[in-house]
Design an enzyme around this catalytic site. Structure first.
Site, PDB file in Angstrom:
ATOM      1  N   ALA A   1       0.801  -1.232   0.000  1.00 56.99           N
ATOM      2  CA  ALA A   1       0.000   0.000   0.000  1.00 56.99           C
ATOM      3  C   ALA A   1       0.834   1.283   0.000  1.00 56.99           C
ATOM      4  O   ALA A   1       0.453   2.270  -0.624  1.00 56.99           O
ATOM      5  CB  ALA A   1      -0.945  -0.003   1.198  1.00 56.99           C
TER       6      ALA A   1
ATOM      7  N   PHE B   1      -5.289   0.360   3.665  1.00 58.87           N
ATOM      8  CA  PHE B   1      -6.420  -0.256   4.357  1.00 58.87           C
ATOM      9  C   PHE B   1      -6.209  -0.329   5.861  1.00 58.87           C
ATOM     10  O   PHE B   1      -7.105  -0.125   6.639  1.00 58.87           O
ATOM     11  CB  PHE B   1      -6.658  -1.672   3.817  1.00 58.87           C
ATOM     12  CG  PHE B   1      -7.059  -1.661   2.375  1.00 58.87           C
ATOM     13  CD1 PHE B   1      -7.999  -0.752   1.934  1.00 58.87           C
ATOM     14  CD2 PHE B   1      -6.493  -2.530   1.471  1.00 58.87           C
ATOM     15  CE1 PHE B   1      -8.388  -0.713   0.602  1.00 58.87           C
ATOM     16  CE2 PHE B   1      -6.871  -2.508   0.139  1.00 58.87           C
ATOM     17  CZ  PHE B   1      -7.812  -1.607  -0.297  1.00 58.87           C
ATOM     18  N   ARG B   2      -4.958  -0.638   6.218  1.00 59.89           N
ATOM     19  CA  ARG B   2      -4.662  -0.809   7.639  1.00 59.89           C
ATOM     20  C   ARG B   2      -3.993   0.449   8.173  1.00 59.89           C
ATOM     21  O   ARG B   2      -3.669   1.356   7.428  1.00 59.89           O
ATOM     22  CB  ARG B   2      -3.743  -2.013   7.834  1.00 59.89           C
ATOM     23  CG  ARG B   2      -4.413  -3.304   7.428  1.00 59.89           C
ATOM     24  CD  ARG B   2      -3.393  -4.419   7.305  1.00 59.89           C
ATOM     25  NE  ARG B   2      -3.900  -5.499   6.469  1.00 59.89           N
ATOM     26  CZ  ARG B   2      -4.748  -6.443   6.857  1.00 59.89           C
ATOM     27  NH1 ARG B   2      -5.164  -6.473   8.108  1.00 59.89           N
ATOM     28  NH2 ARG B   2      -5.163  -7.365   6.032  1.00 59.89           N
TER      29      ARG B   2
ATOM     30  N   HIS C   1      -2.768 -10.290  -4.588  1.00 59.36           N
ATOM     31  CA  HIS C   1      -4.152 -10.107  -4.142  1.00 59.36           C
ATOM     32  C   HIS C   1      -5.092  -9.828  -5.311  1.00 59.36           C
ATOM     33  O   HIS C   1      -6.175  -9.279  -5.121  1.00 59.36           O
ATOM     34  CB  HIS C   1      -4.222  -8.992  -3.094  1.00 59.36           C
ATOM     35  CG  HIS C   1      -3.489  -9.349  -1.833  1.00 59.36           C
ATOM     36  ND1 HIS C   1      -3.080  -8.432  -0.904  1.00 59.36           N
ATOM     37  CD2 HIS C   1      -3.073 -10.563  -1.370  1.00 59.36           C
ATOM     38  CE1 HIS C   1      -2.455  -9.060   0.084  1.00 59.36           C
ATOM     39  NE2 HIS C   1      -2.434 -10.344  -0.176  1.00 59.36           N
TER      40      HIS C   1
ATOM     41  N   CYS D   1     -16.554 -14.305 -13.531  1.00 56.67           N
ATOM     42  CA  CYS D   1     -17.904 -14.834 -13.309  1.00 56.67           C
ATOM     43  C   CYS D   1     -17.875 -15.888 -12.207  1.00 56.67           C
ATOM     44  O   CYS D   1     -17.059 -16.809 -12.237  1.00 56.67           O
ATOM     45  CB  CYS D   1     -18.456 -15.434 -14.602  1.00 56.67           C
ATOM     46  SG  CYS D   1     -20.073 -16.202 -14.361  1.00 56.67           S
TER      47      CYS D   1
ATOM     48  N   CYS E   1     -19.303 -19.376 -14.264  1.00 55.75           N
ATOM     49  CA  CYS E   1     -18.584 -20.067 -15.338  1.00 55.75           C
ATOM     50  C   CYS E   1     -17.112 -19.655 -15.433  1.00 55.75           C
ATOM     51  O   CYS E   1     -16.395 -20.102 -16.328  1.00 55.75           O
ATOM     52  CB  CYS E   1     -19.271 -19.858 -16.680  1.00 55.75           C
ATOM     53  SG  CYS E   1     -19.039 -18.212 -17.383  1.00 55.75           S
TER      54      CYS E   1
ATOM     55  N   CYS F   1     -22.645 -11.851 -16.035  1.00 57.87           N
ATOM     56  CA  CYS F   1     -21.876 -12.471 -17.114  1.00 57.87           C
ATOM     57  C   CYS F   1     -22.678 -12.484 -18.418  1.00 57.87           C
ATOM     58  O   CYS F   1     -23.853 -12.819 -18.419  1.00 57.87           O
ATOM     59  CB  CYS F   1     -21.533 -13.899 -16.691  1.00 57.87           C
ATOM     60  SG  CYS F   1     -20.665 -14.872 -17.919  1.00 57.87           S
TER      61      CYS F   1
ATOM     62  N   CYS G   1     -23.382 -16.527 -19.172  1.00 58.86           N
ATOM     63  CA  CYS G   1     -24.273 -17.383 -18.382  1.00 58.86           C
ATOM     64  C   CYS G   1     -25.156 -16.605 -17.407  1.00 58.86           C
ATOM     65  O   CYS G   1     -25.918 -17.185 -16.650  1.00 58.86           O
ATOM     66  CB  CYS G   1     -23.451 -18.419 -17.628  1.00 58.86           C
ATOM     67  SG  CYS G   1     -22.642 -17.753 -16.173  1.00 58.86           S
TER      68      CYS G   1
ATOM     69  N   THR H   1       5.563  -1.670   2.545  1.00 59.36           N
ATOM     70  CA  THR H   1       4.722  -2.731   3.101  1.00 59.36           C
ATOM     71  C   THR H   1       5.356  -3.356   4.334  1.00 59.36           C
ATOM     72  O   THR H   1       6.571  -3.499   4.404  1.00 59.36           O
ATOM     73  CB  THR H   1       4.464  -3.849   2.067  1.00 59.36           C
ATOM     74  OG1 THR H   1       3.718  -4.895   2.697  1.00 59.36           O
ATOM     75  CG2 THR H   1       5.747  -4.431   1.510  1.00 59.36           C
TER      76      THR H   1
HETATM   77 ZN   LIG Z   1     -20.585 -16.787 -16.580  1.00 55.67          ZN
END
Ligand SMILES: [Zn+2]
Length: 247
Positions: free
Chosen positions: A25, A36-37, A120, A128, A131, A149, A152, A190
């Protein structure tokens, strides 16, 4: 700043055969991205429950609303700063082999770095949940949440690591391989308190790398593995390193 220490770090980088950078970060603070921290960290103001994978799976809409507000409404406009730029130039000039990052902000790539391993994941891609199709975020219309998606109709999830999710296996494997190969290893912005990230610099050290650490405060690395500690903001120190390397 301690000029002698800075010069000895640059000397190590010049002599090195395989330098790897490990960022967190702190390198993106100068790009306006809050950590974040820590004291001014995001998690002091917002509960990170919406980033727990169980919460996302149960309440994707609620989770997405927060995710959009915190990541997508701001990260797209963020620009790399001098620290990202110096690393990209180092790679171009063969002073650096790769960057291992814990950041999801895509700023190393935006600065021009080619070999970036994202422990990360990244906000830049969506995946998705049904799928596993992957999309660049520019394909998703975040005015309609949650995004779905095209194939799907499954719900899309940011391709970043949520709490209680494992590190992407490929990035993890490559990061440890890079750490083993490195003869100089830069820790930048970090304190990597979380495993397995914390083990990566330690692995580099065990395999003989000299450790250069750039952080605003001492960390557990400073006491345990660091050879040269450069205290200060990542942007400021990397700017100096860039100058001394004539980038
Ligand atoms: Zn999908």
């Amino acid at each position: 700043m301690d000029t002698a220490k800075l010069e000895s770090a640059v000397k190590l980088i010049r002599k090195a055969k395989y330098t790897v950078a490990f960022t967190g970060a702190g390198i993106s603070v100068a790009s306006g991205i809050p950590p974040f921290r820590g004291k001014n960290g995001l998690w002091n103001k917002t509960s990170p429950i919406f980033l727990e994978i169980e919460f996302f799976n149960k309440k994707p809409l609620q989770s997405w609303k927060k995710i959009k507000e915190i990541f997508y409404d701001s990260l797209g406009d963020a620009e790399p700063n001098i620290a990202h730029e110096v690393l990209a130039k180092m790679e171009k000039r063969s002073f650096l082999e790769s960057v291992i990052t814990q950041n999801i902000d895509h700023l190393h790539q935006k600065a021009g770095s080619k070999y970036v391993y994202e422990l990360h994941g990244t906000y830049k891609q969506l995946v998705c949940t049904e799928c596993s199709s992957e999309y660049d975020m520019s394909f998703a219309d975040l005015n309609y949440l949650p995004p779905t998606c095209y194939i799907c109709k499954g719900i899309l999830k940011p391709d970043m690591v949520f709490f209680n999710e494992p590190i992407p296996p490929f990035a993890k494997k490559r990061s440890f391989e890079e750490a083993e190969k490195a003869d100089v290893f830069l820790i930048i912005g970090t304190n990597a308190e979380v495993l397995p990230a914390a083990d990566i610099p330690v692995t580099a050290k065990k395999h003989g790398a000299k450790i250069i650490e750039i952080n605003i405060k001492e960390t557990h690395f400073t006491r345990e593995i660091t050879d040269v500690f450069l205290q200060g903001e990542a942007a400021e120190i990397m700017k100096q390193i860039g100058k001394l390397l004539y980038l």
